[in-house]
Write an enzyme that holds these catalytic residues in place. Sequence first.
Site, short mmCIF file in Angstrom:
data_model
loop_
_atom_site.label_atom_id
_atom_site.label_comp_id
_atom_site.label_asym_id
_atom_site.label_seq_id
_atom_site.Cartn_x
_atom_site.Cartn_y
_atom_site.Cartn_z
N CYS A 1 -3.24 -3.91 4.42
CA CYS A 1 -2.24 -4.87 4.93
C CYS A 1 -2.54 -6.30 4.53
O CYS A 1 -1.84 -7.23 4.96
CB CYS A 1 -2.16 -4.77 6.45
SG CYS A 1 -1.87 -3.09 7.00
N LYS B 1 -4.91 -8.20 22.09
CA LYS B 1 -6.30 -7.83 22.38
C LYS B 1 -7.24 -8.80 21.68
O LYS B 1 -8.27 -9.20 22.23
CB LYS B 1 -6.60 -6.42 21.88
CG LYS B 1 -5.98 -5.31 22.67
CD LYS B 1 -6.35 -4.00 21.99
CE LYS B 1 -5.62 -2.83 22.52
NZ LYS B 1 -6.50 -1.75 22.96
N GLU C 1 0.85 -1.18 0.00
CA GLU C 1 0.00 0.00 0.00
C GLU C 1 0.90 1.25 0.00
O GLU C 1 0.47 2.33 0.36
CB GLU C 1 -0.98 -0.01 1.17
CG GLU C 1 -0.36 -0.30 2.53
CD GLU C 1 -1.39 -0.37 3.63
OE1 GLU C 1 -2.15 0.59 3.80
OE2 GLU C 1 -1.41 -1.39 4.35
N HIS D 1 -1.57 -10.29 12.26
CA HIS D 1 -1.12 -9.02 11.68
C HIS D 1 -0.88 -8.09 12.86
O HIS D 1 -1.74 -7.95 13.73
CB HIS D 1 -2.21 -8.44 10.76
CG HIS D 1 -1.97 -7.00 10.45
ND1 HIS D 1 -0.84 -6.56 9.82
CD2 HIS D 1 -2.70 -5.88 10.72
CE1 HIS D 1 -0.88 -5.24 9.70
NE2 HIS D 1 -2.00 -4.81 10.25
N1 CAA Z 1 1.48 2.71 30.87
C1 CAA Z 1 0.95 1.61 30.29
N2 CAA Z 1 -0.06 1.66 29.36
C2 CAA Z 1 -0.53 2.88 29.02
C3 CAA Z 1 -0.03 4.07 29.59
C4 CAA Z 1 1.02 3.94 30.57
N3 CAA Z 1 1.55 5.02 31.15
N4 CAA Z 1 -0.70 5.09 29.06
C5 CAA Z 1 -1.59 4.58 28.18
N5 CAA Z 1 -1.48 3.25 28.17
C6 CAA Z 1 -2.24 2.28 27.35
C7 CAA Z 1 -3.71 2.59 27.23
O1 CAA Z 1 -4.43 2.16 28.38
C8 CAA Z 1 -4.06 1.81 25.99
O2 CAA Z 1 -4.18 0.43 26.31
P1 CAA Z 1 -5.46 -0.42 25.79
O3 CAA Z 1 -5.50 -0.22 24.32
O4 CAA Z 1 -5.18 -1.80 26.24
O5 CAA Z 1 -6.65 0.22 26.46
C9 CAA Z 1 -2.80 1.95 25.13
O6 CAA Z 1 -1.77 2.37 26.02
C10 CAA Z 1 -2.94 2.94 24.01
O7 CAA Z 1 -3.42 4.14 24.57
P2 CAA Z 1 -4.52 5.01 23.82
O8 CAA Z 1 -5.65 4.14 23.37
O9 CAA Z 1 -4.83 6.20 24.63
O10 CAA Z 1 -3.63 5.44 22.56
P3 CAA Z 1 -3.95 6.43 21.40
O11 CAA Z 1 -5.39 6.74 21.33
O12 CAA Z 1 -3.00 7.56 21.51
O13 CAA Z 1 -3.50 5.61 20.09
C11 CAA Z 1 -3.91 3.88 18.49
C12 CAA Z 1 -3.52 4.21 19.94
C13 CAA Z 1 -5.40 4.13 18.29
C14 CAA Z 1 -3.59 2.42 18.22
C15 CAA Z 1 -3.09 4.77 17.54
O14 CAA Z 1 -1.72 4.54 17.71
C16 CAA Z 1 -3.45 4.55 16.07
O15 CAA Z 1 -4.41 5.14 15.56
N6 CAA Z 1 -2.64 3.73 15.35
C17 CAA Z 1 -2.86 3.46 13.92
C18 CAA Z 1 -4.07 2.58 13.66
C19 CAA Z 1 -3.85 1.13 14.04
O16 CAA Z 1 -2.74 0.64 14.16
N7 CAA Z 1 -4.96 0.40 14.18
C20 CAA Z 1 -4.90 -1.02 14.44
C21 CAA Z 1 -6.02 -1.78 13.79
S1 CAA Z 1 -6.07 -1.39 12.03
C22 CAA Z 1 -4.89 -2.41 11.32
O17 CAA Z 1 -4.45 -3.35 11.90
C23 CAA Z 1 -4.42 -2.07 9.94
C24 CAA Z 1 -3.11 -1.37 10.04
O18 CAA Z 1 -2.05 -2.00 10.00
C25 CAA Z 1 -3.12 0.09 10.16
#
Ligand code: CAA
Length: 391
Positions: A111, A242, A79, A233
């Site tokens: 992906c 998860k 991609e 993946h």
């Molecule tokens: N110590 C330990 N853990 C902590 C922490 C700390 N101090 N602070 C936060 N965390 C944890 C949170 O509790 C959370 O855990 P859970 O998910 O188990 O609840 C984790 O860290 C992430 O925190 P947030 O949810 O607040 O993080 P965020 O909103 O800033 O971003 C994300 C996370 C949504 C994955 C973001 O990085 C993102 O959008 N990434 C790209 C999209 C992606 O990868 N999606 C995955 C599915 S899609 C796919 O698989 C296709 C692909 O390749 C893109």
Amino acid sequence: MKIGIDKIGFYTPHLYVDMNKLAVSRNVEPEKFTIGIGQEKMAIPPLTQDAVSLAANAALKILDDDDKEKIDFVIFGTESGIDHSKSAAVYVHQLLGLKPQARAIELKQACYGATAGIQMAKGHIALHPGSKVLVLGSDIARYGLNTSGEATQGAGAVALLISADPKIMVLEEHNAYMTADIMDFWRPIYADKAFVDGKFSNEQYIAFFNNVWRQYKEKTGLELQDYEAICYHLPYTKMGKKALRTILDEGTVVDQERIMANYQISTAYNRVVGNIYTGSLYLSLLSLLEQKENLEAGSRIGLYSYGSGAVGEFFSGILQPNYRKHLQIDQHTKLFSERTEVTVPEYEAIFEETLPTNDRKVELEIDQDPATICFAGITDNKRQYINKSAK
Ligand code: CAA
């Protein structure tokens, strides 16, 4: 006929940033990135590496003359394509010196592209048992500086040689898959960074997994206890966990411990590379095969592929006798140990460096890049690649 993975190659750029340091500079607790997201290092691609060169470098070390003679199909899942018309597979076909009597195409579904390629290769080998298919999954994951997706970037490629009587893993007969038109992650033609609905993408990844897992159980009668491990993946290493947690209670405590311990091992390389989109599932498989020394031949490995937009698929494979002898463990250890750390400002500068969007000639400094195959620039609107090992 037994069809499956005969060889696996991998390549990632020589630069990386430390996630603890990235977290500090983003005013985030480091544990959010290292535990909450589950990433330790993130591969940084210099301008001299693109999807083509990464894939060519991944394939370079695994192919011998016999493979080159038998490969009659190159399928490139990506991609991060470099041309709207010409496929990345044609460039790689030339860079690897493959025979002209071959097909070469590019496949796209986020992906999921490399998985589609593997399934297509399986059909091709069933019709032409003497041939081999080179499937490539190569990408650069870009969300942007200071975005929530930033910690889930990465770069790298996996090359899989698919053949009859494979030396590493036979793919089992059945597959379970599904498609639904959703906007969880996408990149419009005009954008060089992905758009993402992060929480929604996480939910959909898990929902698709639950759907194809259930379908696969119904088709095959296989239960959690029948798997030695399940590879996912991995957009980031917490994501697969998860999804896995949603089915763990289907097994005994022994099953749960085995599958979770193997899951941890299957994240080893992804944890220090980041998301490589199409190749991520196969990088996870490679982590498991190379980092778990006593995984027995005959073991069944489940594989979950997810490509946003979205398509999901579950399938499985059986490890073959002496499969470990056919892995490139020393090469990959060397690749990781020879990487160079860059500071956060250096990473930001590299990230901001982009190619002109007009017809200006570009000459890149490839001496700074230790890769054998590099993207060297653009002349007359044609991308130039150099294979430093070619005479
Ligand atoms: N110590 C330990 N853990 C902590 C922490 C700390 N101090 N602070 C936060 N965390 C944890 C949170 O509790 C959370 O855990 P859970 O998910 O188990 O609840 C984790 O860290 C992430 O925190 P947030 O949810 O607040 O993080 P965020 O909103 O800033 O971003 C994300 C996370 C949504 C994955 C973001 O990085 C993102 O959008 N990434 C790209 C999209 C992606 O990868 N999606 C995955 C599915 S899609 C796919 O698989 C296709 C692909 O390749 C893109």
